[in-house]
Design a protein around this motif. Sequence first.
Motif, short mmCIF file in Angstrom:
data_model
loop_
_atom_site.label_atom_id
_atom_site.label_comp_id
_atom_site.label_asym_id
_atom_site.label_seq_id
_atom_site.Cartn_x
_atom_site.Cartn_y
_atom_site.Cartn_z
N LEU A 433 133.20 73.53 12.74
CA LEU A 433 133.11 74.85 12.48
C LEU A 433 131.92 75.19 11.59
O LEU A 433 131.38 76.15 11.64
N GLY A 434 131.70 74.32 10.54
CA GLY A 434 130.65 74.51 9.67
C GLY A 434 129.51 74.92 10.21
O GLY A 434 128.77 75.96 9.76
N PRO A 435 128.80 74.18 11.20
CA PRO A 435 127.43 74.72 11.57
C PRO A 435 127.72 75.92 12.28
O PRO A 435 126.71 76.68 12.48
N LEU A 436 128.79 76.43 12.88
CA LEU A 436 128.77 77.62 13.64
C LEU A 436 128.87 79.01 12.86
O LEU A 436 128.61 79.77 13.20
N VAL A 437 129.29 78.61 11.43
CA VAL A 437 129.70 79.85 10.50
C VAL A 437 128.58 79.99 9.46
O VAL A 437 128.40 80.82 8.78
N ALA A 463 141.89 70.91 4.53
CA ALA A 463 141.32 69.60 4.34
C ALA A 463 141.05 69.21 3.13
O ALA A 463 140.45 68.23 2.58
N GLY A 464 141.41 70.11 2.16
CA GLY A 464 141.05 69.71 0.53
C GLY A 464 139.74 70.17 0.05
O GLY A 464 139.54 69.82 -0.93
N ALA A 465 139.13 71.00 1.12
CA ALA A 465 137.36 71.04 0.42
C ALA A 465 137.18 72.58 0.89
O ALA A 465 136.42 72.91 1.74
N PRO A 466 137.80 73.52 -0.13
CA PRO A 466 137.71 74.89 0.29
C PRO A 466 136.26 75.43 -0.18
O PRO A 466 135.96 76.56 -0.04
N GLY A 467 135.45 74.56 -0.79
CA GLY A 467 134.33 75.18 -1.53
C GLY A 467 133.37 75.94 -0.44
O GLY A 467 132.80 77.08 -0.76
N PRO A 468 132.93 75.11 0.60
CA PRO A 468 132.04 75.46 1.53
C PRO A 468 132.53 76.90 2.28
O PRO A 468 131.74 77.43 3.05
N ALA A 469 133.66 77.10 2.17
CA ALA A 469 134.27 78.51 2.94
C ALA A 469 133.97 79.59 2.27
O ALA A 469 134.14 80.69 2.75
N LYS A 470 133.69 79.82 1.13
CA LYS A 470 133.61 80.56 0.03
C LYS A 470 132.45 81.57 0.38
O LYS A 470 132.36 82.89 0.58
N GLY A 471 131.17 81.06 0.89
CA GLY A 471 130.28 81.79 1.32
C GLY A 471 130.40 82.46 2.61
O GLY A 471 130.03 83.73 2.38
N PRO A 472 130.74 81.77 3.58
CA PRO A 472 130.86 82.64 5.02
C PRO A 472 132.05 83.66 4.65
O PRO A 472 132.05 84.69 5.49
N LEU A 473 132.98 83.39 3.82
CA LEU A 473 134.23 84.37 3.60
C LEU A 473 133.39 85.52 2.98
O LEU A 473 134.09 86.59 3.50
N GLY A 474 132.61 85.66 2.10
CA GLY A 474 131.90 86.66 1.66
C GLY A 474 131.28 87.41 2.72
O GLY A 474 131.28 88.78 2.76
N ALA A 475 130.47 86.87 3.82
CA ALA A 475 129.92 87.69 4.73
C ALA A 475 130.97 88.06 5.68
O ALA A 475 130.66 89.42 6.24
N PHE A 476 132.08 87.65 6.00
CA PHE A 476 132.96 87.77 6.68
C PHE A 476 133.77 89.21 6.02
O PHE A 476 134.17 90.20 6.83
N ALA A 477 133.93 89.21 4.96
CA ALA A 477 134.39 90.46 4.03
C ALA A 477 133.59 91.69 4.37
O ALA A 477 134.25 92.71 4.74
N VAL A 478 132.02 91.49 4.38
CA VAL A 478 131.49 92.88 4.68
C VAL A 478 131.62 93.06 6.40
O VAL A 478 131.85 94.16 6.52
N TRP A 479 131.68 92.02 7.12
CA TRP A 479 131.95 92.28 8.49
C TRP A 479 133.17 92.99 8.51
O TRP A 479 133.29 94.10 9.62
N ALA A 480 134.29 92.65 8.11
CA ALA A 480 135.55 93.23 8.22
C ALA A 480 135.65 94.66 7.71
O ALA A 480 136.09 95.54 8.58
N GLU A 481 134.93 95.02 6.81
CA GLU A 481 134.93 96.22 6.23
C GLU A 481 134.27 97.23 7.16
O GLU A 481 134.75 98.52 7.10
#
Length: 670
Positions: A433-437, A463-481
């Motif tokens: 999923l990393g390359p997709l998001v 997987a115990g590595a949440p760090g890389p998810a924080k950037g895409p989640l920020g963009a997702f928050a804008v998208w959701a809003e």
Amino acid sequence: MTARRVLLLTAAAYESDPEEPCVDGRLVLRAAVAAGLGADALDAAERAGLQRHADGRLRLPGRRAVYDAARPAPRRAAHRLLAEAAAGEGPRLTALLHRALAAPYPDAEAGAALAAAARLAGPPHGERATALAHAAARTADPGEQADLLVAAAEQARLAGRPHRARELLGQIRELTHSDALRGRAALVHGMLALRDGPVADARALLLLAARLCPSGARDARLAAAEAAWALGDADAYREAVQGPRAGAVAGDYGFGMSAALDERYAAGRTALRRVVAAADDAAADDAGAPQALLRAGAAALVAGDVAAACRLGGQALAAARAHDARPEVPRALELLAYGELRAGRHGRARAHAEEGMRAARATGQRNLLAPQHAILALVASLDSDAATVARHAGAAQDIAARHGLVQTAALTQWALARADLARGRAAEAAARLGPLVTPGPRCGHFAVRMLAVPCFVEASVQAGAPGPAKGPLGAFAVWAERGYDPQAPAQLARCQALLASGASGEGGEGGEADAPALAEARFTEALARHDRAGGDFERARTALLYGAWLRRVRRPARARALLRDALVTFERCGAGVWAARATAELRAAGETSGRAQPPGRLAELTPQQLRIAHCVAEGATNREVALRLSVSPRTVDHHLRNVFAQLGVRSRVELARLVDHQESGRGAGT
């Protein structure tokens, strides 16, 4: 003799549209009666191999051999009888075709009459293609001949016969023709490539057609935009619908889609809603063309109105069938399948995609077959074994790689990642999923990127590595809003809960003091938002994750209530793989109902031992198991030694064999 003459009449009737599987039995019967063969003539022919359907149509196996074996004079006589029979009650074009075929030599006047009748809307596209090809053979003017061949090729394409369309286009190469005619030929070539060829080549052909043929420029540019969308090229999409040469294409549809790509959401959504409303009005008046309804359905998806997309997909399917627009049938079924998938109605999505596969194969459109496979892979990731997911994903990826279908490739990777995630392979899911998001040279497709973010966050945390998810989640928050997807606000709250739970759990990074309270608040918010938005499957996923977290923080009673709710919903949705996850979590939380007990000797293990055994059997290392289950590697090692002793195995390979044997034995007995 009677049977032979009826068989020849039937074989001759096929010549008006040689690729149709059946012919009009009433026409053949009227011709037989006119020949003095009697009303029971078909009975004798049936004994000789003719097949009669309940609706009156006739099918003749080996019809080409019957027709070719007849001498020219009897063939012309058969066509003359069919022309007279059609002149009374059949379509005018059918009568003209048989009259032309009854002539002893090519007749230019008959060819002109054929061409004039075939250019009128009404007759089936296959018959119009045949008539135009015969008209081309009866004219001596090279320019007129090329014009008729291009028109015949377009009708063959619309009839769902791309091979015949290519044959007809091949005949114009040696003929003299104008730039406008070259443009029309490029438009047909481009549409054929768009449906069954490299979409980058299709886009180039379609833009050439738009430049050379002003009368077809709008259709060419809309098709070029579709090619750019499949390629995942946002700049090329904007150029097609809003570039300096786009002209009338830059209406509400072009403006709205481009605005959405440019993140000018409010203006884009307003324009796209007007497109949807106009399509609804046209459909209500029974005036909706399938292509316009399909564009409106795409607009509805981009605007976040999944219900409208499904409604317009159904209207587009009905219109495609009513207008004999066979190439558009699999497109309408794809829109329906994707809309139902987005709405969480997976059974309907599967039914539409399976029908779409059959329609795409029947019309020779592999670029429409591939996304149906991708949708089926996404559905299979919920309720089927990994082999079924891999089979559909492999079929989709094979076509996508050959033809540059970036959106289909992205959907395929998302399906494989969902299958990994459902089976506890979080690290593998995150890697897919990393390359997709994330943006960059290995990025996925702009229409899939945000949809895959919730799965990426879940996989990264587990997987115990949440760090890389924080950037895409920020963009997702804008998208959701902005309201692009009705499920997005609930998914956003769930993702925030997961990140907070990762900071507070055993395997987390931080142990922040307020993390548990934040996790609980976000999980509660997510469930409330799911209740408002609908979507049972996504709500069950949230309940599963919430329940699993509550179990880890030692609140088993509340955990079991949520996990039971998730299990029941997964079973109702047919999401068997996710139901198995919920069952495992229930056992780990102390559920003693006896539902779905593990088979054979595996039943001797504790819930935690069983989970570790399954992870190890899938090939996970002790450290990977620890990350998945939010425990320490030392805890995994302790449990694994007890598993080996209790089951009497001496290696991880033996354990994998035992788990596989007993699990497959249970599957064979159910």
